[in-house]
Design an enzyme around this catalytic site. Structure first.
Site, PDB file in Angstrom:
ATOM      1  N   HIS A 132      -9.178  69.652   7.026  1.00 40.74           N
ATOM      2  CA  HIS A 132      -8.119  69.248   6.112  1.00 40.74           C
ATOM      3  C   HIS A 132      -6.786  69.645   6.707  1.00 40.74           C
ATOM      4  CE1 HIS A 132      -5.903  68.534   2.424  1.00 40.74           C
ATOM      5  NE2 HIS A 132      -5.298  69.687   2.663  1.00 40.74           N
TER       6      HIS A 132
ATOM      7  N   VAL B 114      -7.312  22.181  13.491  1.00 38.61           N
ATOM      8  CA  VAL B 114      -6.366  21.577  14.440  1.00 38.61           C
ATOM      9  C   VAL B 114      -7.009  20.355  15.086  1.00 38.61           C
ATOM     10  CG1 VAL B 114      -5.096  21.949  16.590  1.00 38.61           C
ATOM     11  CG2 VAL B 114      -5.149  23.737  14.839  1.00 38.61           C
TER      12      VAL B 114
ATOM     13  N   GLY C  19      -7.034  29.896  15.318  1.00 40.73           N
ATOM     14  CA  GLY C  19      -8.180  30.790  15.199  1.00 40.73           C
ATOM     15  C   GLY C  19      -7.789  32.137  14.620  1.00 40.73           C
TER      16      GLY C  19
ATOM     17  N   ALA D 269      -7.016  30.579  20.375  1.00 39.81           N
ATOM     18  CA  ALA D 269      -7.932  31.741  20.319  1.00 39.81           C
ATOM     19  C   ALA D 269      -9.139  31.362  19.465  1.00 39.81           C
ATOM     20  CB  ALA D 269      -7.197  32.950  19.747  1.00 39.81           C
TER      21      ALA D 269
HETATM   22  P1  AMP Z   1     -13.543  34.188  17.182  1.00 45.03           P
HETATM   23  O1  AMP Z   1     -14.737  33.400  17.669  1.00 45.03           O
HETATM   24  O2  AMP Z   1     -13.890  35.355  16.308  1.00 45.03           O
HETATM   25  O3  AMP Z   1     -12.609  34.558  18.293  1.00 45.03           O
HETATM   26  O4  AMP Z   1     -12.727  33.216  16.224  1.00 45.03           O
HETATM   27  C1  AMP Z   1     -12.290  31.932  16.606  1.00 45.03           C
HETATM   28  C2  AMP Z   1     -11.865  31.202  15.340  1.00 45.03           C
HETATM   29  O5  AMP Z   1     -11.270  29.955  15.697  1.00 45.03           O
HETATM   30  C3  AMP Z   1     -13.025  30.880  14.409  1.00 45.03           C
HETATM   31  O6  AMP Z   1     -12.778  31.491  13.170  1.00 45.03           O
HETATM   32  C4  AMP Z   1     -13.013  29.358  14.327  1.00 45.03           C
HETATM   33  O7  AMP Z   1     -13.308  28.888  13.014  1.00 45.03           O
HETATM   34  C5  AMP Z   1     -11.579  28.999  14.681  1.00 45.03           C
HETATM   35  N1  AMP Z   1     -11.421  27.622  15.184  1.00 45.03           N
HETATM   36  C6  AMP Z   1     -12.204  26.978  16.097  1.00 45.03           C
HETATM   37  N2  AMP Z   1     -11.765  25.697  16.308  1.00 45.03           N
HETATM   38  C7  AMP Z   1     -10.657  25.526  15.523  1.00 45.03           C
HETATM   39  C8  AMP Z   1      -9.739  24.434  15.287  1.00 45.03           C
HETATM   40  N3  AMP Z   1      -9.844  23.249  15.916  1.00 45.03           N
HETATM   41  N4  AMP Z   1      -8.733  24.630  14.394  1.00 45.03           N
HETATM   42  C9  AMP Z   1      -8.582  25.816  13.769  1.00 45.03           C
HETATM   43  N5  AMP Z   1      -9.415  26.872  13.942  1.00 45.03           N
HETATM   44  C10 AMP Z   1     -10.444  26.745  14.804  1.00 45.03           C
END
Ligand code: AMP
Ligand code: FAD
Length: 482
Positions: free
Chosen positions: A455, A245, A188, A280
């Site tokens: 400044h 993933v 993530g 995450a």
């Molecule tokens: P946030 O919600 O801003 O914390 O970001 C979480 C991120 O995790 C998002 O950009 C999702 O696209 C990403 N994400 C969720 N599931 C997966 C996964 N299985 N593999 C890779 N990235 C993921």
């Protein structure tokens, strides 16, 4: 103590503790039920933000930034800092101390304001009653004229990478490593993934961020997101986009344990091996068992409490605020909602201006923004002017050897009213706040241009970007002149 209150708040995170304090300030007999507790069963206030979120992550970001500066930047100032080492347990202990001071601070504010803290898990029943289950298993029923639900959120887990709190951790576990992992995977590339990835990368881990989406930080203004990707990559983060993933396998024993992560990208199935893996992938509202079916409070499909613009549920006298309701999961958004709800209970007409929520990613440089992005304005078919100013020619940034990034201001082409501000650069969080205030007062870029800025200061980049909107930045050759 009578078990009837004017207001009962469930949850003492930023939304709940702020709501409770404001209610007490307004003269209400207020109780706040909190389930987070220490090993003696005493309630610990502050929620995700103080315990395992905003504050501990910033403590580690600041420690790791100082370490990285000592390693990479001191020499440019003529300071040689050979043999700089990082004592990870000492860094983690410092973080814990700050967390302790702040959570104690909320406790003191509760007693000073006469908010009654109740240690236990609260559940809303019908008739504005709250069932409190204490940590020893006993229960107590309390009731109030007004209830504020503020139970917050928890990390999302995904089936391919079950958390074992050893090799595979969530954001909470990532704040507790006892040493720097050699190879760290982060799933993530959102705010939390980038911040925690940065901490451990600065301390020497090889950090690979796997992000399912093809775009990097799609909510951020594209120009700023591109700049961010470039800078973070230059710092050493390996950012793999379009990498979803799909599985994980832990092998080895003791210190030689590692995790093999499977993911798919444009080239098909891939694998990567890490010593630690941070998941995450976002957060979800913590609303299971929070409201009894008969209470009348509705949850949406994703588990958020359904509320109107004033955080009122469909049940008169029952409100919800913070991460458990729609909108960005940010501490300051929750705090403002907490204040709004308290003041509305007192009969005031307080509102939250949801169009001016500032967002920050505390990487270095920081990324911060408010209002519309250029893409949003294009989608809306609005005509706008842009002013940008790079930190590379800001005197204060040069003095500090901290010159990556820029300020970008977007203003309406006809009225000159500021529509958005996007910053990547040193102290971006504090700089963008100047524009939040300006936008709250419906400022034009000319208004900001006519304001005097000290400044030398980083905020001169904000001033010059505002001047650049109308083609007359002074310390830069303007793209178009007026
Ligand atoms: P946030 O919600 O801003 O914390 O970001 C979480 C991120 O995790 C998002 O950009 C999702 O696209 C990403 N994400 C969720 N599931 C997966 C996964 N299985 N593999 C890779 N990235 C993921
Ligand atoms: P929470 O802070 O989650 O608090 C909810 C509280 O309710 C908790 O104490 C919980 O124990 C309690 N509770 C839950 N259910 C019950 C129940 N049934 N009975 C009694 N008590 C209950 N936001 C920012 O704005 N800036 C940042 O820099 C930032 N950094 C972050 C970094 C990380 C690593 C993480 C994880 C989050 C970060 N956030 C940040 C997000 C921020 O922490 C949340 O938006 C904020 O804490 C939400 O506040 P809240 O009061 O809604 O919920």
């Amino acid at each position: 103590m009578s078990n009837k209150y004017d207001v009962v708040v469930i949850g003492a995170g930023p939304a709940g503790y702020v709501a409770a304090i404001r209610c007490a300030q307004l003269g209400f007999k207020t109780a706040c039920v909190e389930k987070w507790h220490d090993d003696k069963g005493n309630a610990v206030y502050g929620g995700t933000c103080l315990n395992v979120g905003c504050i501990p992550s910033k403590a580690l970001l600041d420690s790791s930034h100082k370490y990285a500066e000592a390693h990479k930047d001191f020499i440019t100032h003529g300071i040689s800092a050979d043999n700089v080492t990082m004592d990870v347990p000492a860094m983690i202990a410092r973080k814990a101390k700050i967390v302790g001071q702040l959570t104690q601070g909320v406790k003191s504010l509760f007693s000073a304001n006469k908010v009654e803290g109740i240690a236990g898990t609260g559940k809303l029943l019908a008739g504005k009653k709250v069932l409190v289950t204490k940590h020893d298993g006993t229960t107590e029923e309390i009731s109030a004229d007004n209830i504020i639900l503020a139970a917050g959120s928890v990390p999302i887990n995904i089936p391919p990478t079950p958390i074992d709190n050893d090799i595979i951790v969530d954001s909470t576990g990532a704040l507790e490593f006892s040493s720097v992992p050699k190879r760290l995977g982060v799933i993530g590339a959102g705010v939390i993934g980038l911040e925690l990835g940065s901490v451990w990368s600065r301390l020497g881990a090889e950090v690979t961020v796997l992000e399912a989406m093809d775009a990097f930080l799609p909510a951020v203004d594209t120009q700023i997101a591109k700049e961010a990707q470039k800078i973070l990559t230059k710092q050493g983060l390996i950012i793999k986009l379009g990498a979803k993933v799909t599985g994980s396998k832990i092998t080895g024993k003791g210190k030689s344990k590692s995790v093999t992560v499977s993911y798919t990208d444009a080239n098909g199935p891939q694998e990567a091996v890490f010593d630690k893996l941070i998941v995450a992938v976002g957060r979800r509202p913590l609303t299971e068992n929070l409201v009894d079916a008969g209470s009348g409070v509705e949850l949406d499909k994703r588990g958020f409490v359904v509320v109107d613009d004033s955080c009122a549920t469909a049940v008169p006298g029952v409100y919800a605020a913070g991460d458990i309701v729609r909108g960005p999961m940010l501490a300051h958004k929750g705090m403002e909602e907490g204040v709004m709800v308290a003041e509305r209970i007192a009969g005031k007409k307080t509102q939250v201006n949801y169009s001016l929520v500032p967002f920050v990613i505390y990487t270095h440089p920081e990324i911060a923004w408010v209002g519309k992005t250029e893409q949003q304005l294009q989608q809306e078919g609005r005509e706008y002017n842009i002013g940008t100013f790079p930190f590379s020619i800001n005197g204060r940034a040069m003095a500090a050897n901290d010159t990556d990034g820029m300020v970008k201001i977007l203003a309406d082409a006809k009225t000159d009213r500021v529509l958005g501000c996007h910053i990547i650069g040193p102290s971006a969080a504090d700089l963008v706040q100047q524009i939040v205030i300006a936008m709250e007062f419906s400022a034009s870029s000319e208004d900001i241009g006519l304001t005097m800025f000290s400044h030398p200061a980083l905020s001169e980049a904000v001033h010059e970007a505002a001047l650049a909107v109308n083609g007359h930045a002074v310390h830069m050759v303007n793209k178009r002149k007026r």
